[in-house]
Scaffold this active site. Structure first.
Site, mmCIF file in Angstrom:
data_model
loop_
_atom_site.group_PDB
_atom_site.id
_atom_site.type_symbol
_atom_site.label_atom_id
_atom_site.label_comp_id
_atom_site.label_asym_id
_atom_site.label_seq_id
_atom_site.Cartn_x
_atom_site.Cartn_y
_atom_site.Cartn_z
ATOM 1 N N ALA A 190 30.923 2.370 60.168
ATOM 2 C CA ALA A 190 30.390 2.999 59.069
ATOM 3 C C ALA A 190 28.493 2.429 59.399
ATOM 4 O O ALA A 190 28.588 1.614 60.164
ATOM 5 C CB ALA A 190 31.019 1.571 58.029
ATOM 6 N N CYS A 191 27.712 3.150 59.288
ATOM 7 C CA CYS A 191 26.785 2.884 59.355
ATOM 8 C C CYS A 191 26.164 2.945 57.971
ATOM 9 O O CYS A 191 26.658 3.849 57.428
ATOM 10 C CB CYS A 191 25.580 2.679 60.260
ATOM 11 S SG CYS A 191 25.226 5.174 60.569
ATOM 12 N N ALA A 192 25.045 3.263 57.903
ATOM 13 C CA ALA A 192 24.104 3.197 56.433
ATOM 14 C C ALA A 192 24.046 5.078 56.299
ATOM 15 O O ALA A 192 24.550 5.232 54.613
ATOM 16 C CB ALA A 192 22.259 3.365 56.749
ATOM 17 N N GLY A 237 27.811 3.540 55.067
ATOM 18 C CA GLY A 237 28.938 2.657 54.301
ATOM 19 C C GLY A 237 29.324 2.956 52.802
ATOM 20 O O GLY A 237 29.606 2.512 52.234
#
Length: 101
Positions: free
Chosen positions: A8-10, A40
């Site tokens: 997960a990232c932005a 996220g």
């Protein structure tokens, strides 16, 4: 049985490239894993849908670590800045596999 790794990232975009590199590393090693990327903000919903064995957060959302740990019942870690920056699929795969019971 394939293990499921969530990154997960932005927005889920930068981790998508890392997913590709991790999949190539897993294929070379003949490791049965399913890897996907998400934003996220969608982690709880994606957990319900895919039941990941481990969640790895991009360094840009490490501030979500404590919140995610409280909301899920799987191991969670933050990907190291260097490994994320270089998109080192081998090392990130090693991290994920080391966390799966």
């Amino acid at each position: 049985m394939s293990k499921v790794i969530m990154l997960a990232c932005a927005g889920g975009m930068s981790t998508s490239l890392l997913v590709t590199k991790m999949e190539k590393a897993a294929k070379r090693r003949n490791v049965d894993v399913s890897i996907f990327a998400t934003a996220g903000s969608t982690i709880p919903d994606e957990c319900k849908k895919y039941s990941p064995d481990v969640i790895l957060l991009g360094p840009q959302i490490q501030y979500l670590f404590k919140l995610v740990v409280k909301e899920v019942d799987v191991p969670v870690a933050v990907i190291g800045m260097k490994d994320f920056g270089t998109m080192d699929g081998e090392k990130v795969l090693d991290l994920a596999l080391s966390m799966i019971k």
